[in-house]
Design an enzyme around this catalytic site. Structure first.
Site, PDB file in Angstrom:
ATOM      1  N   CYS A  89       1.323  -1.281  -0.042  1.00  0.00           N
ATOM      2  CA  CYS A  89      -0.276  -0.188   0.168  1.00  0.00           C
ATOM      3  C   CYS A  89       0.776   1.327   0.023  1.00  0.00           C
ATOM      4  O   CYS A  89       0.568   2.113  -0.332  1.00  0.00           O
ATOM      5  CB  CYS A  89      -0.507   0.362   1.084  1.00  0.00           C
ATOM      6  SG  CYS A  89      -2.100  -1.095   0.942  1.00  0.00           S
ATOM      7  N   GLN A 157      -5.944  -8.591   6.614  1.00  0.00           N
ATOM      8  CA  GLN A 157      -6.136  -7.677   6.606  1.00  0.00           C
ATOM      9  C   GLN A 157      -7.085  -7.293   7.817  1.00  0.00           C
ATOM     10  O   GLN A 157      -6.806  -6.469   8.494  1.00  0.00           O
ATOM     11  CB  GLN A 157      -5.563  -6.578   5.782  1.00  0.00           C
ATOM     12  CG  GLN A 157      -4.726  -6.523   5.147  1.00  0.00           C
ATOM     13  CD  GLN A 157      -4.672  -5.311   4.141  1.00  0.00           C
ATOM     14  OE1 GLN A 157      -5.286  -4.320   4.503  1.00  0.00           O
ATOM     15  NE2 GLN A 157      -3.634  -5.528   3.038  1.00  0.00           N
ATOM     16  N   ARG A 212     -19.630   9.590   0.022  1.00  0.00           N
ATOM     17  CA  ARG A 212     -20.636   8.765   0.660  1.00  0.00           C
ATOM     18  C   ARG A 212     -21.330   9.978   1.085  1.00  0.00           C
ATOM     19  O   ARG A 212     -22.021   9.740   2.453  1.00  0.00           O
ATOM     20  CB  ARG A 212     -21.015   7.549   0.818  1.00  0.00           C
ATOM     21  CG  ARG A 212     -20.814   6.610   0.054  1.00  0.00           C
ATOM     22  CD  ARG A 212     -20.781   5.485   0.444  1.00  0.00           C
ATOM     23  NE  ARG A 212     -20.982   4.185  -0.258  1.00  0.00           N
ATOM     24  CZ  ARG A 212     -19.676   2.983  -0.244  1.00  0.00           C
ATOM     25  NH1 ARG A 212     -18.724   3.521   0.773  1.00  0.00           N
ATOM     26  NH2 ARG A 212     -19.624   2.399  -1.250  1.00  0.00           N
ATOM     27  N   SER A 238     -11.152   1.044   3.977  1.00  0.00           N
ATOM     28  CA  SER A 238     -11.222   1.485   2.578  1.00  0.00           C
ATOM     29  C   SER A 238     -11.658   1.050   1.150  1.00  0.00           C
ATOM     30  O   SER A 238     -12.358   0.110   1.801  1.00  0.00           O
ATOM     31  CB  SER A 238      -9.997   1.828   2.274  1.00  0.00           C
ATOM     32  OG  SER A 238      -8.530   0.811   2.702  1.00  0.00           O
ATOM     33  N   HIS A 339      -9.347   3.986  -1.715  1.00  0.00           N
ATOM     34  CA  HIS A 339      -7.486   3.650  -1.434  1.00  0.00           C
ATOM     35  C   HIS A 339      -7.045   2.710  -2.764  1.00  0.00           C
ATOM     36  O   HIS A 339      -6.987   1.722  -2.636  1.00  0.00           O
ATOM     37  CB  HIS A 339      -7.440   2.493  -0.173  1.00  0.00           C
ATOM     38  CG  HIS A 339      -5.800   1.753   0.182  1.00  0.00           C
ATOM     39  ND1 HIS A 339      -4.670   2.424  -0.368  1.00  0.00           N
ATOM     40  CD2 HIS A 339      -5.477   1.123   0.522  1.00  0.00           C
ATOM     41  CE1 HIS A 339      -4.035   1.847  -0.114  1.00  0.00           C
ATOM     42  NE2 HIS A 339      -3.924   0.935   1.076  1.00  0.00           N
ATOM     43  N   CYS A 369       0.009   1.891   6.653  1.00  0.00           N
ATOM     44  CA  CYS A 369       0.432   1.245   7.087  1.00  0.00           C
ATOM     45  C   CYS A 369       0.744   0.144   5.644  1.00  0.00           C
ATOM     46  O   CYS A 369       0.022   0.588   4.991  1.00  0.00           O
ATOM     47  CB  CYS A 369      -0.904   0.308   8.002  1.00  0.00           C
ATOM     48  SG  CYS A 369      -2.539   0.235   7.229  1.00  0.00           S
ATOM     49  N   GLY A 371       2.189  -4.040   3.431  1.00  0.00           N
ATOM     50  CA  GLY A 371       1.808  -5.158   4.043  1.00  0.00           C
ATOM     51  C   GLY A 371       3.400  -5.398   4.344  1.00  0.00           C
ATOM     52  O   GLY A 371       4.128  -4.908   3.977  1.00  0.00           O
TER      53      GLY A 371
END
Length: 383
Positions: A89, A157, A212, A238, A339, A369, A371
Site C-alpha cells: 500500500c 488485513q 457517500r 477503505s 484506497h 500501513c 503489507g
C-alpha cells in the site's frame, strides 16, 4: 546534502468500484496525471531523468513496468526511463522517497514520482475479505521458513484490523463515527473546492465518486461484520477504486535552471517495520522513529495524513502517539476517498500539500500501513 523539493502534485479523481474509470486501461490511468503534471509545471520533459512509479499486483494490464509504460502512453520522450516499485500500500510513497533520495544524493535533478492502481481491472484478492489464511499481504504461509517463524494461523488485513481494535479498545461505534467524519470531511472539501487544484478531471469525472454524502451512523450500524462476531464492516474500511497521482521532484539546481517554484521541501524520509502478523501497526513505531530522527515532536507537525485502510489503524495510531483527530486527514481519508493501493501514497501527499497551503501550516507528516507490517513516513515543509 542537496535538498529535494516538490514542485507540483496532481491526481485523478477517484473512481469507485464499477464506476466511471473502470474501463480505463491502467497505462492510460497512470499516464493522465503524468501528462497533466508536465503541462502544469511547464517543464521540458526531455530533462526528466527518471519516472519512479508505485503499483501493486503488477500482472495483466498492469504488468511490464507500468511506470515506464504510463510515461510513454502520455506521449512523452522515449529516452526517459521508468521503474515500478512495490511496497504494497505504500508503493507510491516509497516511489516519492526513491525520487527524493535520487535528488538528495546529487545523482539526479528532476524526477517524476507517483503511482496508479486499476482495482476494477485487477481486483484485490478475495481471500482478504473471506478470512482465508492465504490472504492479501500473506503469500508466504505455505513457506516452511515462514511457518517456522510466524506459524500458519490466520493472517489477513481484516483479522489484523480486528486485533488492533481489540488491543486499543476501539469500539465499533467509535469506528463508525470516525468513518462518518471521513465522508463529511471529504464532502466538505469537495463542496468548498479544496480538491480543485489537485484533481485533473478524467473521462468526464471531475470529483471523487467514492464519497457517500448520505452516510449516517444508523446506516453504518446496519452493516454486517466481515468476520462473525467482529467489529470491522465495509463501512469502516477503505474502498476498492481506481486512481493515479504524480509529483515532480527537483533539486535546487533544477529549480534555478528551469525557473521552477517549489511548493514544499522534503524534510524527512524513513521507513520502518513491525510484526507482519499484526501487519497494520507499523505506522506507530515508524512515526516515533521519524520524529526522533528529525528532532521533532507531534506538536511540531501542523497536519497529518495517516491512511484509513481500516478505521482502527489511524485511531490506534492517534491514541498511541497522542495526535488529535483535528489535525489528521482533514480533507477526509481512504474510507471516503478510496484506497487505490499503489497510488495512495502519492494521493495522500498531494492532498497533504494542498491542505497545508489552505490552512497555512508549515510541516506535514504522512504515514500509512503496508503489507508485511511496514510503514513509510514522509515529513514535508510547505514553502
Amino acid at each position: 546534502m542537496p535538498e529535494a523539493f516538490i514542485i507540483d502534485a496532481v491526481r485523478t479523481p477517484i473512481g469507485r468500484k464499477k464506476g466511471s474509470l473502470a474501463h480505463v486501461h491502467p497505462a492510460d490511468l497512470g499516464a493522465h496525471p503524468i501528462k497533466v503534471l508536465v503541462e502544469r509545471t511547464g517543464i521540458d520533459p526531455n530533462a526528466v531523468e527518471d519516472v519512479v512509479w508505485g503499483c501493486c499486483d503488477t500482472i495483466g494490464p498492469q504488468a511490464g513496468d507500468i511506470g515506464r509504460t504510463a510515461w510513454l502512453v502520455a506521449g512523452l520522450p522515449q529516452h526517459v526511463p521508468g521503474t515500478t516499485v512495490d511496497r504494497q500500500c505504500g508503493s507510491s510513497q516509497q516511489a516519492l522517497h526513491f525520487a527524493a533520495q535520487g535528488v538528495m544524493s546529487g545523482t539526479q535533478d528532476l524526477v517524476v514520482a507517483g503511482g496508479s492502481q486499476a482495482m476494477n481491472a485487477i481486483p484485490i484478492s478475495a481471500a482478504m475479505y473471506a478470512g482465508e489464511p492465504y490472504g492479501f499481504g500473506n503469500p508466504f504461509n505455505t513457506s516452511p521458513g515462514w511457518v517456522e517463524r510466524y506459524g500458519d494461523g490466520l493472517l489477513n488485513q481484516i483479522n489484523s484490523a480486528e486485533m488492533i481494535a481489540e488491543k486499543w479498545s476501539i469500539s465499533r461505534e467509535e469506528m463508525e463515527q470516525f468513518a462518518l467524519t471521513s465522508h463529511q470531511r471529504a464532502q466538505a472539501a469537495t463542496d468548498n473546492g479544496w480538491f480543485a487544484r489537485e484533481i485533473a478531471p478524467l473521462e468526464g469525472l471531475e470529483i471523487d465518486e467514492t464519497i457517500r454524502p448520505g452516510t449516517t451512523l444508523e446506516g453504518l450500524a446496519s452493516l454486517k461484520p466481515v468476520q462473525e462476531g467482529g467489529a470491522i464492516t465495509a463501512g469502516v474500511a477503505s474502498q476498492n477504486c481506481d486512481g493515479a497521482a504524480s509529483l515532480l521532484v527537483a533539486s535546487a539546481r533544477a529549480v534555478k535552471d528551469h525557473g521552477l517554484k517549489p511548493r514544499a521541501r522534503i524534510h524527512h524520509l524513513s521507513v520502518r517495520a513491525d510484526d507482519p502478523v499484526w501487519m497494520l501497526t507499523a505506522p506507530i513505531p515508524a512515526t516515533r522513529y521519524a520524529l526522533s530522527k528529525a528532532g521533532m515532536t507531534v506538536d511540531d507537525i501542523d497536519l497529518f495524513e495517516c491512511n484509513e485502510a481500516f478505521a482502527s489503524v489511524p485511531m490506534a495510531w492517534m491514541k498511541e502517539l497522542g495526535i488529535p483527530h483535528e489535525k489528521v486527514n482533514v480533507h477526509g481519508g481512504a474510507i471516503a476517498l478510496g484506497h487505490p493501493l499503489g497510488a495512495s501514497g502519492a494521493r495522500l501527499m498531494t492532498t497533504l500539500l494542498n491542505a497545508l497551503e489552505r490552512t497555512g501550516g508549515r510541516y506535514g507528516l504522512q504515514t500509512m500501513c503496508e503489507g508485511g507490517g511496514q510503514a513509510n513516513v514522509t515529513i514535508i515543509e510547505r514553502l
